[in-house]
Write a protein that holds these residues in place. Structure first.
Motif, PDB file in Angstrom:
ATOM      1  N   ILE A  74       0.813  -1.216   0.000  1.00  0.00           N
ATOM      2  CA  ILE A  74       0.000   0.000   0.000  1.00  0.00           C
ATOM      3  C   ILE A  74       0.851   1.274   0.000  1.00  0.00           C
ATOM      4  CG2 ILE A  74      -1.692   1.324   1.325  1.00  0.00           C
ATOM      5  CD1 ILE A  74      -2.995  -1.336   2.089  1.00  0.00           C
ATOM      6  N   PRO A  75       1.888   1.373   0.856  1.00  0.00           N
ATOM      7  CA  PRO A  75       2.705   2.598   0.813  1.00  0.00           C
ATOM      8  C   PRO A  75       3.359   2.849  -0.540  1.00  0.00           C
ATOM      9  CG  PRO A  75       3.101   1.407   2.859  1.00  0.00           C
ATOM     10  CD  PRO A  75       2.295   0.494   1.978  1.00  0.00           C
ATOM     11  N   LYS A  76       3.749   1.784  -1.234  1.00  0.00           N
ATOM     12  CA  LYS A  76       4.393   1.927  -2.535  1.00  0.00           C
ATOM     13  C   LYS A  76       3.402   2.002  -3.688  1.00  0.00           C
ATOM     14  CE  LYS A  76       8.157  -0.237  -3.472  1.00  0.00           C
ATOM     15  NZ  LYS A  76       9.181  -1.304  -3.711  1.00  0.00           N
ATOM     16  N   LYS A  77       2.116   1.849  -3.403  1.00  0.00           N
ATOM     17  CA  LYS A  77       1.071   1.846  -4.424  1.00  0.00           C
ATOM     18  C   LYS A  77       1.414   0.862  -5.538  1.00  0.00           C
ATOM     19  CE  LYS A  77      -0.405   6.592  -3.511  1.00  0.00           C
ATOM     20  NZ  LYS A  77      -0.643   7.941  -4.090  1.00  0.00           N
ATOM     21  N   THR A  78       1.813  -0.317  -5.131  1.00  0.00           N
ATOM     22  CA  THR A  78       2.279  -1.325  -6.067  1.00  0.00           C
ATOM     23  C   THR A  78       1.618  -2.669  -5.784  1.00  0.00           C
ATOM     24  OG1 THR A  78       4.429  -0.223  -6.307  1.00  0.00           O
ATOM     25  CG2 THR A  78       4.304  -2.530  -6.965  1.00  0.00           C
ATOM     26  N   VAL A  79       1.262  -3.364  -6.849  1.00  0.00           N
ATOM     27  CA  VAL A  79       0.730  -4.718  -6.770  1.00  0.00           C
ATOM     28  C   VAL A  79       1.716  -5.653  -7.442  1.00  0.00           C
ATOM     29  CG1 VAL A  79      -1.110  -6.268  -7.536  1.00  0.00           C
ATOM     30  CG2 VAL A  79      -1.669  -4.010  -6.625  1.00  0.00           C
ATOM     31  N   TYR A  80       1.959  -6.790  -6.813  1.00  0.00           N
ATOM     32  CA  TYR A  80       2.908  -7.762  -7.327  1.00  0.00           C
ATOM     33  C   TYR A  80       2.193  -9.046  -7.731  1.00  0.00           C
ATOM     34  CZ  TYR A  80       6.144  -4.719  -4.827  1.00  0.00           C
ATOM     35  OH  TYR A  80       6.845  -3.634  -4.363  1.00  0.00           O
ATOM     36  N   LEU A  81       2.752  -9.723  -8.711  1.00  0.00           N
ATOM     37  CA  LEU A  81       2.300 -11.054  -9.079  1.00  0.00           C
ATOM     38  C   LEU A  81       3.515 -11.967  -9.071  1.00  0.00           C
ATOM     39  CD1 LEU A  81      -0.168 -12.758  -9.961  1.00  0.00           C
ATOM     40  CD2 LEU A  81       0.578 -12.371 -12.329  1.00  0.00           C
ATOM     41  N   GLN A  82       3.620 -12.779  -8.024  1.00  0.00           N
ATOM     42  CA  GLN A  82       4.691 -13.758  -7.929  1.00  0.00           C
ATOM     43  C   GLN A  82       4.275 -14.995  -8.696  1.00  0.00           C
ATOM     44  OE1 GLN A  82       7.812 -13.553  -6.343  1.00  0.00           O
ATOM     45  NE2 GLN A  82       8.163 -15.484  -7.416  1.00  0.00           N
ATOM     46  N   MET A  83       5.042 -15.358  -9.701  1.00  0.00           N
ATOM     47  CA  MET A  83       4.718 -16.478 -10.571  1.00  0.00           C
ATOM     48  C   MET A  83       5.763 -17.570 -10.386  1.00  0.00           C
ATOM     49  SD  MET A  83       3.527 -14.447 -14.020  1.00  0.00           S
ATOM     50  CE  MET A  83       5.206 -13.917 -14.387  1.00  0.00           C
ATOM     51  N   ASN A  84       5.338 -18.697  -9.846  1.00  0.00           N
ATOM     52  CA  ASN A  84       6.214 -19.838  -9.618  1.00  0.00           C
ATOM     53  C   ASN A  84       5.785 -21.013 -10.492  1.00  0.00           C
ATOM     54  OD1 ASN A  84       7.555 -18.401  -7.534  1.00  0.00           O
ATOM     55  ND2 ASN A  84       6.062 -19.123  -6.020  1.00  0.00           N
ATOM     56  N   SER A  85       6.669 -21.991 -10.608  1.00  0.00           N
ATOM     57  CA  SER A  85       6.390 -23.197 -11.393  1.00  0.00           C
ATOM     58  C   SER A  85       5.853 -22.848 -12.770  1.00  0.00           C
ATOM     59  CB  SER A  85       5.405 -24.099 -10.644  1.00  0.00           C
ATOM     60  OG  SER A  85       5.905 -24.457  -9.374  1.00  0.00           O
ATOM     61  N   LEU A  86       6.521 -21.922 -13.421  1.00  0.00           N
ATOM     62  CA  LEU A  86       6.037 -21.428 -14.704  1.00  0.00           C
ATOM     63  C   LEU A  86       6.066 -22.499 -15.780  1.00  0.00           C
ATOM     64  CD1 LEU A  86       7.578 -17.886 -14.534  1.00  0.00           C
ATOM     65  CD2 LEU A  86       5.159 -18.373 -14.930  1.00  0.00           C
ATOM     66  N   LYS A  87       5.063 -22.441 -16.636  1.00  0.00           N
ATOM     67  CA  LYS A  87       4.895 -23.380 -17.735  1.00  0.00           C
ATOM     68  C   LYS A  87       4.960 -22.632 -19.061  1.00  0.00           C
ATOM     69  CE  LYS A  87       1.579 -25.988 -14.911  1.00  0.00           C
ATOM     70  NZ  LYS A  87       0.178 -26.487 -14.841  1.00  0.00           N
ATOM     71  N   PRO A  88       5.308 -23.318 -20.146  1.00  0.00           N
ATOM     72  CA  PRO A  88       5.308 -22.649 -21.450  1.00  0.00           C
ATOM     73  C   PRO A  88       3.981 -21.980 -21.783  1.00  0.00           C
ATOM     74  CG  PRO A  88       6.466 -24.720 -21.621  1.00  0.00           C
ATOM     75  CD  PRO A  88       5.856 -24.687 -20.239  1.00  0.00           C
ATOM     76  N   GLU A  89       2.876 -22.564 -21.346  1.00  0.00           N
ATOM     77  CA  GLU A  89       1.576 -21.982 -21.624  1.00  0.00           C
ATOM     78  C   GLU A  89       1.300 -20.695 -20.855  1.00  0.00           C
ATOM     79  OE1 GLU A  89       0.582 -25.964 -19.446  1.00  0.00           O
ATOM     80  OE2 GLU A  89       2.213 -25.163 -20.686  1.00  0.00           O
ATOM     81  N   ASP A  90       2.185 -20.340 -19.926  1.00  0.00           N
ATOM     82  CA  ASP A  90       2.083 -19.050 -19.249  1.00  0.00           C
ATOM     83  C   ASP A  90       2.659 -17.917 -20.093  1.00  0.00           C
ATOM     84  OD1 ASP A  90       0.906 -20.040 -16.813  1.00  0.00           O
ATOM     85  OD2 ASP A  90       2.896 -20.747 -16.205  1.00  0.00           O
ATOM     86  N   THR A  91       3.309 -18.247 -21.190  1.00  0.00           N
ATOM     87  CA  THR A  91       3.893 -17.239 -22.059  1.00  0.00           C
ATOM     88  C   THR A  91       2.804 -16.317 -22.596  1.00  0.00           C
ATOM     89  OG1 THR A  91       5.753 -18.643 -22.708  1.00  0.00           O
ATOM     90  CG2 THR A  91       5.155 -16.848 -24.196  1.00  0.00           C
ATOM     91  N   ALA A  92       2.977 -15.031 -22.384  1.00  0.00           N
ATOM     92  CA  ALA A  92       1.978 -14.048 -22.795  1.00  0.00           C
ATOM     93  C   ALA A  92       2.484 -12.656 -22.460  1.00  0.00           C
ATOM     94  CB  ALA A  92       0.650 -14.295 -22.081  1.00  0.00           C
ATOM     95  N   VAL A  93       1.787 -11.662 -22.979  1.00  0.00           N
ATOM     96  CA  VAL A  93       1.953 -10.303 -22.485  1.00  0.00           C
ATOM     97  C   VAL A  93       1.021 -10.159 -21.296  1.00  0.00           C
ATOM     98  CG1 VAL A  93       1.729  -7.845 -22.960  1.00  0.00           C
ATOM     99  CG2 VAL A  93       2.586  -9.391 -24.729  1.00  0.00           C
ATOM    100  N   TYR A  94       1.564  -9.727 -20.180  1.00  0.00           N
ATOM    101  CA  TYR A  94       0.792  -9.556 -18.958  1.00  0.00           C
ATOM    102  C   TYR A  94       0.468  -8.087 -18.762  1.00  0.00           C
ATOM    103  CZ  TYR A  94       1.460 -14.388 -17.541  1.00  0.00           C
ATOM    104  OH  TYR A  94       1.423 -15.765 -17.474  1.00  0.00           O
ATOM    105  N   TYR A  95      -0.822  -7.800 -18.554  1.00  0.00           N
ATOM    106  CA  TYR A  95      -1.302  -6.438 -18.405  1.00  0.00           C
ATOM    107  C   TYR A  95      -1.863  -6.207 -17.012  1.00  0.00           C
ATOM    108  CZ  TYR A  95      -1.318  -6.434 -23.532  1.00  0.00           C
ATOM    109  OH  TYR A  95      -0.973  -6.528 -24.852  1.00  0.00           O
TER     110      TYR A  95
END
Length: 128
Positions: A74-95
């Motif tokens: 909240i202080p940094k006004k930032t949201v994170y997405l931690q992505m583990n165990s990534l798969k080839p099908e996760d390949t994409a542009v993330y918005y």
């Protein structure tokens, strides 16, 4: 001006991890839900995960449950997405996207997407 700026994308091997960041500015974040969409080549844009900036409630698409974790600073006004165990099908542009209803963590992913602000996207490539 209102801005959502993504960062953290890149190339990673299958099974690896990345952490995406969405830095928000120019609006009162407390009254929004912040979500991550992704779009792979030849596929429609889909919802990935979201978080309420009001109470911290989270939502995950079935395809990423148990692998991805969304969080907020909240202080940094930032949201994170931690992505583990990534798969080839996760390949994409993330918005990164903002919906002007902190309770819309799930409904913002129902077409037509009720999104008020979009980031420009960051490329995630999962490949050997």
């Amino acid at each position: 001006q209102v801005q959502l700026v993504e960062s953290g994308g890149g190339l990673v091997q299958p099974g690896g991890s990345l952490r995406l960041s969405c830095a928000a500015s120019g609006f009162t974040l407390d009254y929004y839900a912040i979500g991550w969409f992704r779009q792979a080549p030849g596929k429609e844009r889909e919802g990935v995960s979201s978080i309420s900036m009001s109470d911290g409630s989270t939502y995950y698409a079935d395809s990423v449950k148990g692998r991805f974790t969304i969080s907020r600073d909240i202080p940094k006004k930032t949201v994170y997405l931690q992505m583990n165990s990534l798969k080839p099908e996760d390949t994409a542009v993330y918005y990164c996207a903002a919906s002007a209803d902190p309770g819309s963590i799930a409904t913002m992913f129902i077409p037509p997407f009720i999104v008020h602000y979009w980031g420009r996207g960051t490329q995630v490539t999962v490949s050997s």
